[in-house]
Design an enzyme around this catalytic site. Structure first.
Site, mmCIF file in Angstrom:
data_model
loop_
_atom_site.group_PDB
_atom_site.id
_atom_site.type_symbol
_atom_site.label_atom_id
_atom_site.label_comp_id
_atom_site.label_asym_id
_atom_site.label_seq_id
_atom_site.Cartn_x
_atom_site.Cartn_y
_atom_site.Cartn_z
ATOM 1 N N LYS A 8 0.847 -1.187 0.000
ATOM 2 C CA LYS A 8 0.000 0.000 0.000
ATOM 3 C C LYS A 8 0.884 1.239 0.000
ATOM 4 O O LYS A 8 2.063 1.190 0.368
ATOM 5 C CB LYS A 8 -0.923 0.038 1.219
ATOM 6 N N PRO A 95 9.545 -4.467 -1.008
ATOM 7 C CA PRO A 95 10.822 -4.146 -0.365
ATOM 8 C C PRO A 95 10.647 -3.884 1.131
ATOM 9 O O PRO A 95 9.660 -3.279 1.554
ATOM 10 C CB PRO A 95 11.288 -2.883 -1.094
ATOM 11 N N GLY A 97 11.374 -2.015 4.566
ATOM 12 C CA GLY A 97 11.760 -0.655 4.923
ATOM 13 C C GLY A 97 11.500 0.342 3.823
ATOM 14 O O GLY A 97 12.217 1.331 3.684
ATOM 15 N N ALA A 98 10.429 0.119 3.054
ATOM 16 C CA ALA A 98 10.135 0.974 1.902
ATOM 17 C C ALA A 98 8.936 1.885 2.116
ATOM 18 O O ALA A 98 8.568 2.647 1.225
ATOM 19 C CB ALA A 98 9.906 0.108 0.661
ATOM 20 N N GLY A 101 4.209 -0.923 3.822
ATOM 21 C CA GLY A 101 3.395 -1.759 4.705
ATOM 22 C C GLY A 101 3.541 -3.244 4.501
ATOM 23 O O GLY A 101 2.615 -4.000 4.823
ATOM 24 N N GLY A 103 5.253 -5.731 6.010
ATOM 25 C CA GLY A 103 5.120 -6.596 7.183
ATOM 26 C C GLY A 103 3.699 -6.670 7.689
ATOM 27 O O GLY A 103 3.191 -7.752 8.026
ATOM 28 N N ASP A 135 -1.343 -0.475 10.661
ATOM 29 C CA ASP A 135 -1.664 -0.646 9.241
ATOM 30 C C ASP A 135 -2.514 -1.883 8.966
ATOM 31 O O ASP A 135 -3.116 -2.007 7.896
ATOM 32 C CB ASP A 135 -0.373 -0.753 8.415
#
Length: 265
Positions: A8, A95, A97-98, A101, A103, A135
């Site tokens: 997202k 990716p 740490g992009a 959301g 994880g 999230d």
């Protein structure tokens, strides 16, 4: 069973200072599901007393520090009195740490599948936010676009209410969200710039203006290479803004154009 776990983007992000005795930040945002960036997840019930969770890229098994999937499975068992354990294989394409959301999407996809399999329909979004993450309710909701408030627990469905032509620019940078928020907290003076009622009204009229991400300047302070790329991406006809705490950017163009993913190698 195999399920898709979509990314997202956060269109605008207003972060409020922590209230006394609260560990989380309240926030407002517009979340948009990105259906052409996703992870594949394989879920199998196993005859063990421990969950078996593995992450992979296109060729190898990889190490992922987050224990959110484990916490989610434990929360499901505790909340719904389910005793089963699972093998979870996650093929990562979102990716890490992009600001997309990934994880939380993984946790929600797994939760959604298990609860549907067990015939459970009741989900307390506030408990999900408090115990797992802000999230996750969006990914559980089935909405493609939503206005998010109250720590992530209140969602207003905006699916189909406006058309947004955008590009997602993926940088090869794993941003530490915790450190970005700590940098935000270090600044005692903060002004909320977004008026989401006005933003949503404008979007319905095909107007993209005055949309801000409160974490953007703090991400730029910590990651000058991301700020450098931001300045490169600014060009006529595009509205460029960071998604979440970074590192991905949303570039919005009002002319008709299919969604495009641009990858930085």
């Amino acid at each position: 069973m195999k399920v898709k776990s979509f990314a997202k983007i956060d269109l605008g992000y207003s972060v409020y200072k922590k209230q006394k005795n609260f560990t989380k930040h309240d926030f407002e945002s517009i979340f948009i599901l990105v259906e052409n960036i996703y992870d594949d997840i394989e879920i199998t019930k196993i005859e063990k007393n421990i969950d078996d969770v593995h992450y992979y890229n296109e060729t190898n098994e990889i190490y992922v520090y987050s224990r959110l999937v484990h916490k989610t499975l434990e929360w499901i068992r505790h909340t719904y009195h389910i005793k089963n354990h699972y093998r979870i294989n996650i093929k990562k394409r979102i990716p890490i740490g992009a600001g997309l959301g990934g994880g939380s999407s993984n946790a929600a996809a797994i939760m959604k599948y298990i609860l549907e399999f067990e015939g459970i329909k009741e989900i307390n979004y506030k408990d999900v936010v408090n115990k797992l993450g802000a999230d996750i309710p969006f990914f559980l909701s089935g909405y493609k676009t939503a206005y998010i408030s109250d720590y992530g627990s209140v969602l207003e469905d905006l699916t189909g209410q406006f058309k947004l032509n955008y590009e997602v620019y993926l940088m090869n940078v794993n941003v530490n969200t915790k450190i970005v928020f700590e940098k935000f907290d270090d600044n005692s003076w903060h002004v909320i710039k977004n008026n989401f009622k006005t933003i949503i009204k404008n979007l319905k009229e095909n107007i993209v203006v005055n949309i801000h991400n409160d974490l953007q300047e703090y991400c730029f302070e910590l990651y000058p290479n991301i700020k450098y790329k931001y300045n490169e991406l600014l060009s006529d006809g595009f509205y460029t803004i960071l998604s979440g705490a970074g590192s991905s950017f949303i570039r919005i163009k009002l002319k008709n154009k299919e969604d495009l993913i641009i990858n930085e190698n």
